[in-house]
Write a protein that holds these residues in place. Structure first.
Motif, PDB file in Angstrom:
ATOM      1  N   LEU A 100      -8.669   7.673   6.404  1.00 36.65           N
ATOM      2  CA  LEU A 100      -7.911   8.904   6.205  1.00 36.65           C
ATOM      3  C   LEU A 100      -6.452   8.734   6.630  1.00 36.65           C
ATOM      4  O   LEU A 100      -5.532   9.187   5.935  1.00 36.65           O
ATOM      5  CB  LEU A 100      -8.560  10.052   6.976  1.00 36.65           C
ATOM      6  CG  LEU A 100      -9.955  10.477   6.483  1.00 36.65           C
ATOM      7  CD1 LEU A 100     -10.523  11.585   7.366  1.00 36.65           C
ATOM      8  CD2 LEU A 100      -9.922  10.917   5.022  1.00 36.65           C
ATOM      9  N   PHE A 101      -6.214   8.063   7.747  1.00 38.30           N
ATOM     10  CA  PHE A 101      -4.844   7.810   8.166  1.00 38.30           C
ATOM     11  C   PHE A 101      -4.125   6.877   7.190  1.00 38.30           C
ATOM     12  O   PHE A 101      -2.912   6.955   7.013  1.00 38.30           O
ATOM     13  CB  PHE A 101      -4.812   7.222   9.582  1.00 38.30           C
ATOM     14  CG  PHE A 101      -4.784   8.248  10.673  1.00 38.30           C
ATOM     15  CD1 PHE A 101      -3.611   8.926  10.974  1.00 38.30           C
ATOM     16  CD2 PHE A 101      -5.924   8.544  11.408  1.00 38.30           C
ATOM     17  CE1 PHE A 101      -3.582   9.877  11.987  1.00 38.30           C
ATOM     18  CE2 PHE A 101      -5.903   9.487  12.417  1.00 38.30           C
ATOM     19  CZ  PHE A 101      -4.721  10.159  12.711  1.00 38.30           C
ATOM     20  N   GLY A 102      -4.883   5.972   6.567  1.00 35.89           N
ATOM     21  CA  GLY A 102      -4.273   5.084   5.580  1.00 35.89           C
ATOM     22  C   GLY A 102      -3.875   5.792   4.298  1.00 35.89           C
ATOM     23  O   GLY A 102      -2.874   5.447   3.667  1.00 35.89           O
ATOM     24  N   LEU A 103      -4.642   6.824   3.921  1.00 40.77           N
ATOM     25  CA  LEU A 103      -4.421   7.492   2.631  1.00 40.77           C
ATOM     26  C   LEU A 103      -3.460   8.678   2.715  1.00 40.77           C
ATOM     27  O   LEU A 103      -2.819   9.022   1.717  1.00 40.77           O
ATOM     28  CB  LEU A 103      -5.757   7.993   2.075  1.00 40.77           C
ATOM     29  CG  LEU A 103      -6.842   6.945   1.789  1.00 40.77           C
ATOM     30  CD1 LEU A 103      -8.103   7.634   1.285  1.00 40.77           C
ATOM     31  CD2 LEU A 103      -6.361   5.913   0.779  1.00 40.77           C
ATOM     32  N   LEU A 104      -3.391   9.324   3.880  1.00 36.43           N
ATOM     33  CA  LEU A 104      -2.656  10.584   3.988  1.00 36.43           C
ATOM     34  C   LEU A 104      -1.316  10.409   4.702  1.00 36.43           C
ATOM     35  O   LEU A 104      -1.162   9.528   5.557  1.00 36.43           O
ATOM     36  CB  LEU A 104      -3.509  11.609   4.741  1.00 36.43           C
ATOM     37  CG  LEU A 104      -4.765  12.079   3.999  1.00 36.43           C
ATOM     38  CD1 LEU A 104      -5.778  12.667   4.964  1.00 36.43           C
ATOM     39  CD2 LEU A 104      -4.394  13.107   2.934  1.00 36.43           C
ATOM     40  N   ARG A 105      -0.364  11.275   4.351  1.00 33.98           N
ATOM     41  CA  ARG A 105       0.971  11.255   4.933  1.00 33.98           C
ATOM     42  C   ARG A 105       1.327  12.657   5.430  1.00 33.98           C
ATOM     43  O   ARG A 105       0.745  13.648   4.970  1.00 33.98           O
ATOM     44  CB  ARG A 105       2.007  10.791   3.902  1.00 33.98           C
ATOM     45  CG  ARG A 105       1.765   9.397   3.329  1.00 33.98           C
ATOM     46  CD  ARG A 105       1.985   8.316   4.383  1.00 33.98           C
ATOM     47  NE  ARG A 105       1.729   6.978   3.847  1.00 33.98           N
ATOM     48  CZ  ARG A 105       0.571   6.344   3.929  1.00 33.98           C
ATOM     49  NH1 ARG A 105      -0.468   6.945   4.510  1.00 33.98           N
ATOM     50  NH2 ARG A 105       0.439   5.126   3.444  1.00 33.98           N
ATOM     51  N   PRO A 106       2.274  12.781   6.359  1.00 32.48           N
ATOM     52  CA  PRO A 106       2.700  14.103   6.818  1.00 32.48           C
ATOM     53  C   PRO A 106       3.039  15.021   5.650  1.00 32.48           C
ATOM     54  O   PRO A 106       3.744  14.625   4.715  1.00 32.48           O
ATOM     55  CB  PRO A 106       3.930  13.792   7.671  1.00 32.48           C
ATOM     56  CG  PRO A 106       3.665  12.414   8.205  1.00 32.48           C
ATOM     57  CD  PRO A 106       2.977  11.692   7.073  1.00 32.48           C
ATOM     58  N   GLY A 107       2.522  16.243   5.717  1.00 29.42           N
ATOM     59  CA  GLY A 107       2.719  17.198   4.630  1.00 29.42           C
ATOM     60  C   GLY A 107       1.587  17.219   3.628  1.00 29.42           C
ATOM     61  O   GLY A 107       1.469  18.163   2.837  1.00 29.42           O
ATOM     62  N   ASP A 108       0.742  16.173   3.636  1.00 29.81           N
ATOM     63  CA  ASP A 108      -0.430  16.147   2.757  1.00 29.81           C
ATOM     64  C   ASP A 108      -1.523  17.046   3.327  1.00 29.81           C
ATOM     65  O   ASP A 108      -1.491  17.434   4.499  1.00 29.81           O
ATOM     66  CB  ASP A 108      -0.991  14.725   2.623  1.00 29.81           C
ATOM     67  CG  ASP A 108      -0.092  13.803   1.822  1.00 29.81           C
ATOM     68  OD1 ASP A 108       0.835  14.306   1.153  1.00 29.81           O
ATOM     69  OD2 ASP A 108      -0.312  12.574   1.872  1.00 29.81           O
ATOM     70  N   GLU A 109      -2.511  17.315   2.480  1.00 33.61           N
ATOM     71  CA  GLU A 109      -3.668  18.085   2.933  1.00 33.61           C
ATOM     72  C   GLU A 109      -4.953  17.358   2.587  1.00 33.61           C
ATOM     73  O   GLU A 109      -5.089  16.775   1.513  1.00 33.61           O
ATOM     74  CB  GLU A 109      -3.672  19.475   2.284  1.00 33.61           C
ATOM     75  CG  GLU A 109      -4.809  20.373   2.768  1.00 33.61           C
ATOM     76  CD  GLU A 109      -4.727  21.781   2.217  1.00 33.61           C
ATOM     77  OE1 GLU A 109      -5.719  22.238   1.594  1.00 33.61           O
ATOM     78  OE2 GLU A 109      -3.682  22.433   2.384  1.00 33.61           O
ATOM     79  N   ASN A 202      -5.821  13.591 -10.710  1.00 32.23           N
ATOM     80  CA  ASN A 202      -5.124  12.555  -9.936  1.00 32.23           C
ATOM     81  C   ASN A 202      -5.460  12.533  -8.451  1.00 32.23           C
ATOM     82  O   ASN A 202      -5.057  11.611  -7.744  1.00 32.23           O
ATOM     83  CB  ASN A 202      -3.610  12.741 -10.099  1.00 32.23           C
ATOM     84  CG  ASN A 202      -3.169  12.625 -11.539  1.00 32.23           C
ATOM     85  OD1 ASN A 202      -3.575  11.708 -12.253  1.00 32.23           O
ATOM     86  ND2 ASN A 202      -2.350  13.564 -11.991  1.00 32.23           N
ATOM     87  N   VAL A 203      -6.180  13.533  -7.969  1.00 32.42           N
ATOM     88  CA  VAL A 203      -6.490  13.567  -6.549  1.00 32.42           C
ATOM     89  C   VAL A 203      -7.440  12.417  -6.193  1.00 32.42           C
ATOM     90  O   VAL A 203      -8.256  11.985  -7.017  1.00 32.42           O
ATOM     91  CB  VAL A 203      -7.101  14.930  -6.166  1.00 32.42           C
ATOM     92  CG1 VAL A 203      -8.549  15.049  -6.664  1.00 32.42           C
ATOM     93  CG2 VAL A 203      -7.020  15.177  -4.671  1.00 32.42           C
ATOM     94  N   THR A 204      -7.304  11.891  -4.974  1.00 30.21           N
ATOM     95  CA  THR A 204      -8.178  10.816  -4.503  1.00 30.21           C
ATOM     96  C   THR A 204      -9.475  11.414  -3.975  1.00 30.21           C
ATOM     97  O   THR A 204      -9.455  12.308  -3.116  1.00 30.21           O
ATOM     98  CB  THR A 204      -7.494  10.002  -3.389  1.00 30.21           C
ATOM     99  OG1 THR A 204      -6.328   9.363  -3.928  1.00 30.21           O
ATOM    100  CG2 THR A 204      -8.430   8.947  -2.823  1.00 30.21           C
ATOM    101  N   ILE A 205     -10.604  10.915  -4.471  1.00 33.66           N
ATOM    102  CA  ILE A 205     -11.914  11.411  -4.034  1.00 33.66           C
ATOM    103  C   ILE A 205     -12.540  10.381  -3.099  1.00 33.66           C
ATOM    104  O   ILE A 205     -12.756   9.220  -3.470  1.00 33.66           O
ATOM    105  CB  ILE A 205     -12.832  11.693  -5.234  1.00 33.66           C
ATOM    106  CG1 ILE A 205     -12.197  12.737  -6.155  1.00 33.66           C
ATOM    107  CG2 ILE A 205     -14.199  12.175  -4.749  1.00 33.66           C
ATOM    108  CD1 ILE A 205     -12.982  13.041  -7.401  1.00 33.66           C
ATOM    109  N   PHE A 206     -12.822  10.831  -1.898  1.00 32.72           N
ATOM    110  CA  PHE A 206     -13.328   9.990  -0.810  1.00 32.72           C
ATOM    111  C   PHE A 206     -14.755  10.415  -0.456  1.00 32.72           C
ATOM    112  O   PHE A 206     -15.049  11.609  -0.400  1.00 32.72           O
ATOM    113  CB  PHE A 206     -12.402  10.169   0.399  1.00 32.72           C
ATOM    114  CG  PHE A 206     -12.996   9.801   1.731  1.00 32.72           C
ATOM    115  CD1 PHE A 206     -12.894   8.518   2.212  1.00 32.72           C
ATOM    116  CD2 PHE A 206     -13.647  10.759   2.513  1.00 32.72           C
ATOM    117  CE1 PHE A 206     -13.427   8.182   3.465  1.00 32.72           C
ATOM    118  CE2 PHE A 206     -14.182  10.436   3.749  1.00 32.72           C
ATOM    119  CZ  PHE A 206     -14.072   9.138   4.220  1.00 32.72           C
TER     120      PHE A 206
END
Length: 418
Positions: A100-109, A202-206
Motif C-alpha cells: 500500500l505504501f508502494g502504490l499510494l501517494r499523499p493526496g490519494d485515497e 484505470n483504478v488499481t485493484i488490490f
C-alpha cells in the motif's frame, strides 16, 4: 487397533458419523489438490528449477538466480507479469503495508470495498492507534470503506458512490479476518472486479489473499486483479517457509512495491536470500497438498462441532475459499477452554496453557492456541480470536488432515463429554 478406539463410545460414534457424512466433500478436495499441484509442477518445470537455485546469496544479494527463479515460479503459477517473493517480509500485514505504501501517494485515497479491514491493517491505515507513528493517514493518504449490505454481500451501489478521482487503489479482503461475514470466493471477486472496471477502468485493484492460495482452482489474479499479496507462513509456504511474503501482479506495480521494500535504485535487484530458498521452493511445491489437508480438517471441524450444537461457518457442505473455520461458543469460558484443548494437542508447546492477553495490532484481548514449528504459522493447526461477543474461535490450518482429526476429536471429548 484403530485410532478411534481411544475415545469414549459416544465420541467414537460421533467421529465415525462425521467421517461418513463428509466423505464426498473430501473427494472433491482431492481433485482440487491434484489440479493445483499440476499447476505448480508445470511452473517448476517451465523455469528449469535446479539444485543450484536452492542455494542463497549474502550481502546485497545481487544476481541471486534462485530468488529470481522462485519469483518466476510464483508469477507463472498465479498468471501474472511479475512477483516479489522475499524473506524480508516479516508477516502478511507487513507485506500488505509495504504494498500500500508502494502504490499510494499523499493526496490519494484507499477504498476497501469489502467492509472495514481487520485489526492490524486498521493500524497501518491509521483509523486506530496513536497518530504520528507512520500510518498511511500520517502521510496524507485518505481511507474510506464500503460497509457490506445486510446480507454480508458487497454493496455495489455503495462502491459506485464512493469511487472518485482521488481513489487510486481499491482493496478487496478475501478472508473474513475477525469478522462474522463469510470469506469471498474467486467468483465473487470476479464480479467485484468487473463492476469496479465498469465504473473506473484505470483504478488499481488490490487483493489481500492471505489464507486463500490453492483453496480454489482459480486465483484472484486470473480474474482481472492487478496486484495480490500473501504470507509465506500461511498457505503459500506449505509449512516449510520460516518467514516471508509474496506480491504478484503487473510488473510496473511490483516495481513500486520493490522500491518501498528496499529503496529506489535498488528495487528487486537487492535482498539476500541467505538460507531461505530451499524451504521456500519446497514449501510452495507442497502448498497445494498442505492447503488441501487443512481444508479437509476445516470440513471435519465444521461437521463434528455442528453436531455438538455449535454455530459454525462455513457449514461442512459449503464451498470453501480459504482455511478459516469459525465456531461461535456464545460464552468466554467455552471459547477459552476449547482453545486450551487445541494447544494441548499441538506438536510443539503442548504443555502451555494459553490465556487471553494483549497483542500488538488488536484492540481486544486475544487468545491464541498455536503449538507450531514456525512461530505464528497459520498454515499450521491453530485457533485464535478476540475476547468479544459472540466469543468466536477462528480455527485454521493443519499440516496434515490426520492431526486435525485427532486434535479436534480430543478437544470435543474434553469440552463436551467430560
Amino acid at each position: 487397533m484403530n485410532w478411534r478406539d481411544s475415545f469414549k463410545p459416544e465420541v467414537k460414534e460421533l467421529i465415525e458419523k462425521t467421517e461418513q457424512q463428509i466423505q464426498s466433500r473430501l473427494m472433491e478436495i482431492d481433485d482440487q489438490v491434484t489440479f493445483n499441484q499440476e499447476k505448480v509442477l508445470d511452473a517448476f518445470t517451465k523455469e528449469n528449477v535446479s539444485e543450484e537455485h536452492l542455494n542463497g546469496t549474502t550481502g546485497y544479494g545481487y544476481d541471486d538466480m534462485g530468488r529470481d527463479a522462485l519469483e518466476s515460479v510464483y508469477s507463472d503459477t498465479f498468471k501474472t507479469e511479475g512477483a516479489l517473493v522475499r524473506s524480508q517480509f516479516v508477516s502478511g500485514t507487513h507485506t500488505i503495508s509495504t504494498t500500500l505504501f508502494g502504490l499510494l501517494r499523499p493526496g490519494d485515497e484507499l477504498l476497501y470495498v469489502t467492509g472495514m479491514p481487520y485489526d492490524t491493517i486498521q493500524e497501518v491505515i491509521g483509523v486506530v492507534g496513536e497518530p504520528g507513528k507512520g500510518s498511511l493517514k500520517d502521510f496524507g493518504i485518505d481511507f474510506d470503506y464500503v460497509p457490506l449490505a445486510s446480507d454480508n454481500k458487497v454493496d455495489f451501489d455503495g462502491i459506485k458512490s464512493k469511487l472518485n478521482n482521488k481513489v487510486k487503489v481499491v482493496a478487496i479482503q478475501r478472508s473474513r479476518g475477525y469478522a462474522s461475514r463469510p470469506s469471498f470466493t474467486v467468483d465473487q471477486i470476479k464480479e467485484m472486479v468487473k463492476f469496479i472496471r465498469s465504473v473506473d477502468p484505470n483504478v488499481t485493484i488490490f487483493v489481500d489473499n492471505c489464507y486463500g492460495e490453492f483453496s480454489e482452482m482459480v486465483e484472484p489474479t486470473e480474474v482481472g486483479v492487478d496486484i495480490m499479496v500473501g504470507s509465506l507462513i500461511k498457505n503459500a509456504g506449505g509449512g516449510m517457509a520460516q518467514t516471508g511474503g509474496y506480491v504478484v501482479g503487473k510488473q510496473k506495480l511490483i516495481d513500486l512495491v520493490a522500491n518501498r521494500l528496499t529503496n529506489v535504485g535498488a528495487g528487486s535487484d537487492e535482498g539476500a536470500s541467505l538460507g531461505s530458498l530451499r524451504r521456500m521452493f519446497q514449501g510452495f511445491f507442497l502448498a497445494p497438498t498442505v492447503t488441501g489437508d487443512a481444508i479437509k480438517g476445516a470440513i471435519f471441524e465444521s461437521a463434528i462441532l455442528e453436531q455438538c450444537g455449535l454455530d459454525v461457518a462455513p457449514k461442512w457442505s459449503d464451498p470453501r475459499t480459504d482455511l478459516i473455520q469459525t465456531i461461535n461458543f456464545g460464552k468466554k469460558e467455552s471459547m477459552v477452554s476449547f482453545a486450551q484443548a487445541i494447544q494441548k494437542n499441538s506438536p510443539v508447546d503442548s504443555y502451555v496453557v494459553p490465556e487471553a492477553s494483549e497483542m500488538a495490532g488488536y484492540e481486544d484481548l486475544v487468545i491464541m492456541a498455536a503449538g507450531t514449528f514456525v512461530q505464528g504459522a497459520s498454515i499450521e493447526f491453530s485457533a485464535d480470536g478476540p475476547i468479544r461477543e459472540p466469543y468466536t474461535l477462528y480455527i485454521q490450518g493443519g499440516l496434515n488432515y490426520s492431526h486435525v482429526k485427532i486434535a479436534i476429536s480430543r478437544a470435543v471429548q474434553d469440552t463436551f463429554f467430560n
